[in-house]
Design a protein around this motif. Structure first.
Motif, short mmCIF file in Angstrom:
data_model
loop_
_atom_site.label_atom_id
_atom_site.label_comp_id
_atom_site.label_asym_id
_atom_site.label_seq_id
_atom_site.Cartn_x
_atom_site.Cartn_y
_atom_site.Cartn_z
N ARG A 56 -4.90 -4.50 -14.35
CA ARG A 56 -3.76 -3.69 -13.88
C ARG A 56 -3.24 -2.53 -14.74
O ARG A 56 -3.29 -2.62 -15.95
N PHE A 57 -3.06 -1.22 -13.66
CA PHE A 57 -2.72 0.21 -14.66
C PHE A 57 -1.58 0.69 -13.96
O PHE A 57 -1.58 2.05 -14.05
N GLY A 58 -0.83 -0.09 -13.46
CA GLY A 58 0.56 0.53 -12.82
C GLY A 58 -0.01 1.24 -11.69
O GLY A 58 0.91 2.67 -11.47
N CYS A 59 -0.87 1.23 -10.87
CA CYS A 59 -1.20 1.96 -9.62
C CYS A 59 0.03 1.75 -8.62
O CYS A 59 0.67 0.96 -8.47
N LEU A 60 0.05 2.94 -7.97
CA LEU A 60 1.26 2.88 -6.77
C LEU A 60 0.63 3.19 -5.57
O LEU A 60 1.33 3.19 -4.68
N ALA A 61 -0.62 2.96 -5.23
CA ALA A 61 -1.07 3.24 -4.05
C ALA A 61 -0.73 1.83 -3.14
O ALA A 61 -0.80 0.69 -3.70
N LYS A 62 -0.33 2.09 -1.89
CA LYS A 62 0.59 1.03 -1.21
C LYS A 62 0.48 1.51 0.15
O LYS A 62 0.46 2.79 0.56
N MET A 63 0.81 0.33 0.87
CA MET A 63 0.87 0.64 2.47
C MET A 63 2.01 -0.40 2.88
O MET A 63 2.05 -1.62 2.85
N LYS A 64 3.26 0.28 3.46
CA LYS A 64 4.25 -0.77 3.70
C LYS A 64 4.48 -0.72 5.23
O LYS A 64 4.42 0.47 5.95
N ILE A 65 4.77 -1.91 5.74
CA ILE A 65 4.93 -1.91 7.24
C ILE A 65 6.26 -2.49 7.55
O ILE A 65 6.93 -3.43 6.74
N ASP A 66 6.99 -2.27 8.72
CA ASP A 66 8.30 -2.81 9.15
C ASP A 66 8.42 -3.07 10.87
O ASP A 66 7.73 -2.17 11.09
N CYS A 67 8.98 -4.00 11.16
CA CYS A 67 9.02 -4.10 12.59
C CYS A 67 10.45 -4.40 12.96
O CYS A 67 10.80 -5.05 13.84
N HIS A 68 11.66 -3.62 12.43
CA HIS A 68 12.88 -3.87 12.45
C HIS A 68 13.08 -3.22 13.83
O HIS A 68 14.05 -3.68 14.55
N GLN A 69 12.69 -2.16 14.11
CA GLN A 69 13.24 -1.39 15.24
C GLN A 69 12.63 -1.33 16.72
O GLN A 69 13.01 -1.69 17.42
N ILE A 70 11.06 -1.29 16.68
CA ILE A 70 10.40 -1.36 17.96
C ILE A 70 9.69 -2.71 18.05
O ILE A 70 9.18 -2.90 19.38
N GLY A 71 9.85 -3.58 17.24
CA GLY A 71 9.27 -5.08 17.60
C GLY A 71 7.80 -5.17 17.13
O GLY A 71 7.32 -6.36 16.88
N LYS A 72 7.25 -3.95 16.49
CA LYS A 72 5.79 -4.10 16.34
C LYS A 72 6.03 -3.56 14.74
O LYS A 72 6.81 -2.79 14.40
N TYR A 73 4.82 -4.03 14.23
CA TYR A 73 4.73 -3.49 12.92
C TYR A 73 4.28 -2.12 12.80
O TYR A 73 3.01 -1.80 13.20
N GLN A 74 5.08 -1.39 12.18
CA GLN A 74 4.80 0.05 11.89
C GLN A 74 4.68 0.43 10.49
O GLN A 74 5.34 0.22 9.61
N VAL A 75 3.82 1.47 10.21
CA VAL A 75 3.48 2.01 8.83
C VAL A 75 4.84 2.94 8.62
O VAL A 75 5.03 3.96 9.17
N VAL A 76 5.56 2.63 7.31
CA VAL A 76 6.77 3.31 7.13
C VAL A 76 6.56 4.09 5.98
O VAL A 76 7.28 5.08 5.52
N GLU A 77 5.39 3.69 5.01
CA GLU A 77 5.40 4.30 3.90
C GLU A 77 3.73 3.96 3.41
O GLU A 77 3.19 3.07 3.70
N PHE A 78 3.05 5.23 3.15
CA PHE A 78 1.83 5.01 2.53
C PHE A 78 1.54 6.20 1.56
O PHE A 78 1.92 7.45 1.47
N ILE A 79 1.00 5.44 0.21
CA ILE A 79 0.78 6.24 -0.94
C ILE A 79 -0.80 6.07 -1.00
O ILE A 79 -1.32 5.10 -1.32
N ALA A 80 -1.54 7.11 -1.09
CA ALA A 80 -3.01 6.99 -1.21
C ALA A 80 -3.66 7.02 -2.54
O ALA A 80 -4.55 6.81 -3.03
N HIS A 81 -2.59 7.92 -3.39
CA HIS A 81 -3.26 8.00 -4.79
C HIS A 81 -3.31 7.10 -5.83
O HIS A 81 -2.13 6.41 -5.52
N HIS A 82 -4.25 7.02 -6.68
CA HIS A 82 -4.29 5.83 -7.62
C HIS A 82 -4.08 6.40 -9.08
O HIS A 82 -4.25 7.64 -9.09
N THR A 83 -3.96 5.35 -9.81
CA THR A 83 -3.96 5.89 -11.34
C THR A 83 -5.08 5.45 -12.11
O THR A 83 -5.16 5.49 -13.28
#
Length: 266
Positions: A137-164
Protein backbone atom coordinates in the motif's frame (compact mmCIF):
# COMPACT_ATOMS: atom_id res chain seq x y z
CA UNK A 1 19.21 19.20 -12.71
CA UNK A 2 22.80 19.76 -11.59
CA UNK A 3 24.14 18.77 -8.18
CA UNK A 4 27.25 20.70 -7.18
CA UNK A 5 29.21 19.08 -4.37
CA UNK A 6 32.47 21.04 -4.88
CA UNK A 7 33.96 23.05 -2.01
CA UNK A 8 35.01 26.65 -2.55
CA UNK A 9 36.42 29.75 -0.74
CA UNK A 10 34.42 32.95 -0.10
CA UNK A 11 36.09 35.96 1.54
CA UNK A 12 38.96 33.77 2.67
CA UNK A 13 36.71 31.25 4.43
CA UNK A 14 36.15 27.64 3.48
CA UNK A 15 32.55 26.98 2.36
CA UNK A 16 30.71 23.80 1.36
CA UNK A 17 28.35 23.91 -1.62
CA UNK A 18 25.34 21.56 -1.30
CA UNK A 19 22.73 23.57 -3.22
CA UNK A 20 20.89 22.01 -6.15
CA UNK A 21 20.44 24.18 -9.22
CA UNK A 22 17.52 23.59 -11.59
CA UNK A 23 17.42 24.63 -15.22
CA UNK A 24 14.11 25.19 -16.92
CA UNK A 25 12.06 24.36 -13.79
CA UNK A 26 9.61 26.64 -12.04
CA UNK A 27 11.18 28.09 -8.90
CA UNK A 28 7.79 28.21 -7.15
CA UNK A 29 7.71 24.45 -6.65
CA UNK A 30 9.47 24.85 -3.30
CA UNK A 31 8.72 28.50 -2.39
CA UNK A 32 9.35 28.26 1.36
CA UNK A 33 13.08 27.57 1.26
CA UNK A 34 16.02 27.91 -1.07
CA UNK A 35 17.41 24.59 0.17
CA UNK A 36 16.02 21.73 -1.95
CA UNK A 37 15.58 18.25 -0.50
CA UNK A 38 16.71 15.60 -2.97
CA UNK A 39 14.01 13.19 -1.76
CA UNK A 40 11.27 15.76 -2.43
CA UNK A 41 12.63 16.38 -5.91
CA UNK A 42 12.78 12.65 -6.62
CA UNK A 43 9.18 12.16 -5.41
CA UNK A 44 8.01 15.10 -7.50
CA UNK A 45 9.66 13.80 -10.65
CA UNK A 46 8.25 10.30 -10.03
CA UNK A 47 4.74 11.76 -9.65
CA UNK A 48 5.10 13.63 -12.92
CA UNK A 49 6.29 10.47 -14.70
CA UNK A 50 3.39 8.42 -13.29
CA UNK A 51 0.87 11.08 -14.34
CA UNK A 52 2.27 11.11 -17.87
CA UNK A 53 2.17 7.30 -17.91
CA UNK A 54 -1.57 7.24 -17.09
CA UNK A 55 -2.24 9.82 -19.79
CA UNK A 56 -0.38 7.70 -22.33
CA UNK A 57 -2.31 4.57 -21.30
CA UNK A 58 -5.64 6.42 -21.60
CA UNK A 59 -4.64 7.39 -25.12
CA UNK A 60 -4.33 3.69 -26.02
CA UNK A 61 -7.70 2.68 -24.50
CA UNK A 62 -11.09 3.13 -26.11
CA UNK A 63 -12.70 6.24 -24.63
CA UNK A 64 -15.90 4.26 -23.84
CA UNK A 65 -13.95 1.95 -21.51
CA UNK A 66 -12.63 4.80 -19.33
CA UNK A 67 -14.86 5.73 -16.34
CA UNK A 68 -16.36 9.22 -16.40
CA UNK A 69 -18.51 11.19 -14.01
CA UNK A 70 -22.15 10.70 -14.98
CA UNK A 71 -21.91 7.10 -16.21
CA UNK A 72 -24.88 4.98 -15.09
CA UNK A 73 -25.08 1.30 -14.09
CA UNK A 74 -28.01 -0.92 -13.16
CA UNK A 75 -26.31 -2.71 -10.25
CA UNK A 76 -23.30 -2.38 -8.00
CA UNK A 77 -21.75 -5.52 -9.50
CA UNK A 78 -22.04 -4.06 -12.99
CA UNK A 79 -20.16 -0.95 -11.87
CA UNK A 80 -17.51 -3.10 -10.17
CA UNK A 81 -17.00 -5.23 -13.29
CA UNK A 82 -16.65 -2.09 -15.45
CA UNK A 83 -14.04 -0.52 -13.17
CA UNK A 84 -12.22 -3.84 -12.83
CA UNK A 85 -12.06 -4.20 -16.63
CA UNK A 86 -10.63 -0.69 -16.82
CA UNK A 87 -8.08 -1.59 -14.11
CA UNK A 88 -7.02 -4.65 -16.12
CA UNK A 89 -6.18 -2.47 -19.13
CA UNK A 90 -4.30 0.10 -17.04
CA UNK A 91 -2.46 -2.48 -14.91
CA UNK A 92 -3.64 -2.38 -11.29
CA UNK A 93 -5.92 -4.25 -8.90
CA UNK A 94 -9.05 -2.88 -7.22
CA UNK A 95 -11.10 -3.64 -4.13
CA UNK A 96 -14.34 -2.51 -2.55
CA UNK A 97 -13.92 0.26 0.00
CA UNK A 98 -16.44 2.31 1.97
CA UNK A 99 -20.14 2.07 1.32
CA UNK A 100 -23.49 3.01 2.87
CA UNK A 101 -26.52 0.72 3.22
CA UNK A 102 -30.09 1.55 4.18
CA UNK A 103 -32.23 -0.59 6.49
CA UNK A 104 -33.51 -2.86 3.72
CA UNK A 105 -29.93 -3.77 2.78
CA UNK A 106 -29.76 -1.66 -0.39
CA UNK A 107 -26.34 -0.17 -1.06
CA UNK A 108 -26.77 3.58 -1.61
CA UNK A 109 -23.18 4.44 -2.45
CA UNK A 110 -19.93 2.59 -2.81
CA UNK A 111 -16.27 3.42 -3.42
CA UNK A 112 -14.09 1.17 -5.56
CA UNK A 113 -10.44 1.99 -4.95
CA UNK A 114 -7.00 0.84 -6.02
CA UNK A 115 -5.67 -2.02 -3.91
CA UNK A 116 -2.68 0.21 -3.00
CA UNK A 117 -4.99 2.71 -1.26
CA UNK A 118 -4.10 3.69 2.31
CA UNK A 119 -1.17 2.46 4.36
CA UNK A 120 -0.49 -0.70 6.32
CA UNK A 121 -1.23 -0.41 10.01
CA UNK A 122 1.73 -0.63 12.35
CA UNK A 123 1.95 -3.79 14.42
CA UNK A 124 3.72 -3.84 17.78
CA UNK A 125 4.98 -7.36 17.01
CA UNK A 126 6.95 -6.17 13.96
CA UNK A 127 10.09 -5.76 16.05
CA UNK A 128 10.18 -9.55 16.49
CA UNK A 129 9.76 -10.31 12.79
CA UNK A 130 12.99 -11.02 10.92
CA UNK A 131 11.63 -10.92 7.38
CA UNK A 132 8.77 -8.50 6.77
CA UNK A 133 6.22 -8.87 4.02
CA UNK A 134 6.63 -6.60 1.05
CA UNK A 135 4.80 -3.28 1.28
CA UNK A 136 1.67 -3.31 -0.90
CA UNK A 137 0.00 0.00 0.00
CA UNK A 138 1.33 3.40 -1.04
CA UNK A 139 -1.49 5.80 -0.20
CA UNK A 140 -2.89 5.64 -3.73
CA UNK A 141 -5.86 7.96 -4.35
CA UNK A 142 -7.20 6.32 -7.54
CA UNK A 143 -10.88 5.46 -7.08
CA UNK A 144 -14.37 5.46 -8.55
CA UNK A 145 -17.40 6.37 -6.42
CA UNK A 146 -20.98 5.47 -7.37
CA UNK A 147 -24.25 6.75 -5.88
CA UNK A 148 -27.94 6.02 -6.48
CA UNK A 149 -29.65 8.62 -4.29
CA UNK A 150 -31.21 10.75 -7.02
CA UNK A 151 -32.02 8.75 -10.16
CA UNK A 152 -32.40 5.21 -8.75
CA UNK A 153 -29.47 3.93 -10.83
CA UNK A 154 -25.86 3.79 -9.77
CA UNK A 155 -24.12 6.83 -11.18
CA UNK A 156 -20.43 7.70 -11.13
CA UNK A 157 -20.09 10.81 -8.98
CA UNK A 158 -16.30 10.84 -8.58
CA UNK A 159 -13.41 9.38 -10.54
CA UNK A 160 -9.68 9.79 -9.87
CA UNK A 161 -7.41 8.18 -12.45
CA UNK A 162 -3.93 9.10 -11.23
CA UNK A 163 -1.90 6.74 -9.03
CA UNK A 164 0.96 7.27 -6.61
CA UNK A 165 2.75 4.19 -7.93
CA UNK A 166 3.75 2.75 -11.28
CA UNK A 167 1.16 0.43 -12.80
CA UNK A 168 2.11 -2.96 -14.20
CA UNK A 169 2.55 -3.80 -17.86
CA UNK A 170 -0.45 -5.30 -19.73
CA UNK A 171 1.14 -8.77 -19.88
CA UNK A 172 1.18 -8.91 -16.05
CA UNK A 173 -2.32 -7.62 -15.33
CA UNK A 174 -3.67 -11.16 -15.00
CA UNK A 175 -1.54 -11.62 -11.87
CA UNK A 176 -3.45 -8.99 -9.86
CA UNK A 177 -5.89 -10.38 -7.30
CA UNK A 178 -9.06 -8.68 -8.58
CA UNK A 179 -8.49 -10.19 -12.04
CA UNK A 180 -8.16 -13.79 -10.80
CA UNK A 181 -11.22 -15.97 -10.40
CA UNK A 182 -11.99 -19.68 -10.69
CA UNK A 183 -15.06 -20.50 -12.76
CA UNK A 184 -17.25 -23.55 -11.96
CA UNK A 185 -15.96 -25.25 -15.11
CA UNK A 186 -12.34 -24.70 -14.10
CA UNK A 187 -13.09 -25.96 -10.58
CA UNK A 188 -14.54 -29.15 -12.03
CA UNK A 189 -11.44 -29.66 -14.19
CA UNK A 190 -9.18 -29.16 -11.17
CA UNK A 191 -11.20 -31.70 -9.17
CA UNK A 192 -10.94 -34.21 -12.02
CA UNK A 193 -7.18 -33.71 -12.35
CA UNK A 194 -6.71 -34.05 -8.59
CA UNK A 195 -8.71 -37.29 -8.50
CA UNK A 196 -6.44 -38.66 -11.25
CA UNK A 197 -3.33 -37.83 -9.24
CA UNK A 198 -2.20 -34.88 -11.40
CA UNK A 199 -0.29 -32.21 -9.50
CA UNK A 200 -1.83 -28.71 -9.35
CA UNK A 201 1.02 -27.15 -11.33
CA UNK A 202 0.73 -29.75 -14.10
CA UNK A 203 -3.04 -29.33 -14.30
CA UNK A 204 -2.67 -25.53 -14.51
CA UNK A 205 -0.13 -25.86 -17.32
CA UNK A 206 -2.48 -28.17 -19.20
CA UNK A 207 -5.43 -25.80 -18.80
CA UNK A 208 -3.28 -22.80 -19.80
CA UNK A 209 -2.32 -24.49 -23.08
CA UNK A 210 -5.99 -25.08 -23.81
CA UNK A 211 -6.82 -21.36 -23.58
CA UNK A 212 -3.71 -20.04 -25.32
CA UNK A 213 -1.52 -18.97 -22.41
CA UNK A 214 -1.53 -18.28 -18.70
CA UNK A 215 -2.69 -14.70 -19.26
CA UNK A 216 -6.00 -16.09 -20.56
CA UNK A 217 -6.46 -18.63 -17.78
CA UNK A 218 -7.90 -16.30 -15.16
CA UNK A 219 -6.03 -17.72 -12.16
CA UNK A 220 -2.55 -18.79 -11.06
CA UNK A 221 -1.27 -22.09 -9.56
CA UNK A 222 -1.53 -20.64 -6.05
CA UNK A 223 -5.30 -20.17 -6.53
CA UNK A 224 -5.53 -23.81 -7.60
CA UNK A 225 -3.73 -25.01 -4.47
CA UNK A 226 -5.86 -22.79 -2.25
CA UNK A 227 -9.03 -24.17 -3.84
CA UNK A 228 -7.96 -27.78 -3.24
CA UNK A 229 -6.98 -27.01 0.35
CA UNK A 230 -10.32 -25.33 1.02
CA UNK A 231 -12.26 -28.20 -0.52
CA UNK A 232 -10.41 -30.80 1.54
CA UNK A 233 -10.91 -28.80 4.72
CA UNK A 234 -14.63 -28.50 4.02
CA UNK A 235 -14.94 -32.23 3.44
CA UNK A 236 -13.10 -32.92 6.69
CA UNK A 237 -15.42 -30.61 8.63
CA UNK A 238 -18.52 -32.33 7.28
CA UNK A 239 -17.42 -35.70 8.65
CA UNK A 240 -14.12 -35.26 10.41
CA UNK A 241 -14.59 -38.09 12.95
CA UNK A 242 -15.76 -40.59 10.32
CA UNK A 243 -12.96 -39.58 7.98
CA UNK A 244 -10.30 -40.13 10.63
CA UNK A 245 -11.81 -43.49 11.54
CA UNK A 246 -11.79 -44.66 7.89
CA UNK A 247 -8.19 -43.49 7.54
CA UNK A 248 -7.11 -45.48 10.60
CA UNK A 249 -8.92 -48.57 9.32
CA UNK A 250 -7.14 -48.26 5.98
CA UNK A 251 -3.79 -47.94 7.76
CA UNK A 252 -4.57 -51.10 9.76
CA UNK A 253 -5.36 -53.04 6.56
CA UNK A 254 -2.09 -51.98 4.96
CA UNK A 255 0.02 -52.56 8.08
CA UNK A 256 -0.88 -55.54 10.34
CA UNK A 257 1.27 -54.10 13.15
CA UNK A 258 -0.66 -50.84 13.18
CA UNK A 259 -3.37 -50.52 15.82
CA UNK A 260 -5.56 -47.80 17.29
CA UNK A 261 -8.02 -47.35 20.13
CA UNK A 262 -11.30 -45.44 20.12
CA UNK A 263 -12.64 -43.81 23.26
CA UNK A 264 -16.26 -42.75 23.68
CA UNK A 265 -17.51 -40.27 26.21
CA UNK A 266 -20.01 -41.31 28.87
Amino acid sequence: MMDSNDDYFVDGEFQSCRRLEFEGRDNNIFPESNTIDENEVRDYEATVDITKNIEVIHGEIDDKLIPKVGMKFQTEDEAYDFYNAYAYRVGFSIRKSKGYKVKDGTMINRIFCCSCEGYREKNKKDINVKIHRAETRFGCLAKMKIDCHQIGKYQVVEFIAHHTHVTSSPNKSHLHRSHRKLTPTQSAEIDLADSCGIAPKASCDMMARGVGGRENLGFIPRDCRNYLRTRRTTQMRQGDAGGVFEYLQLMQLNDPFFFFLCYTSG
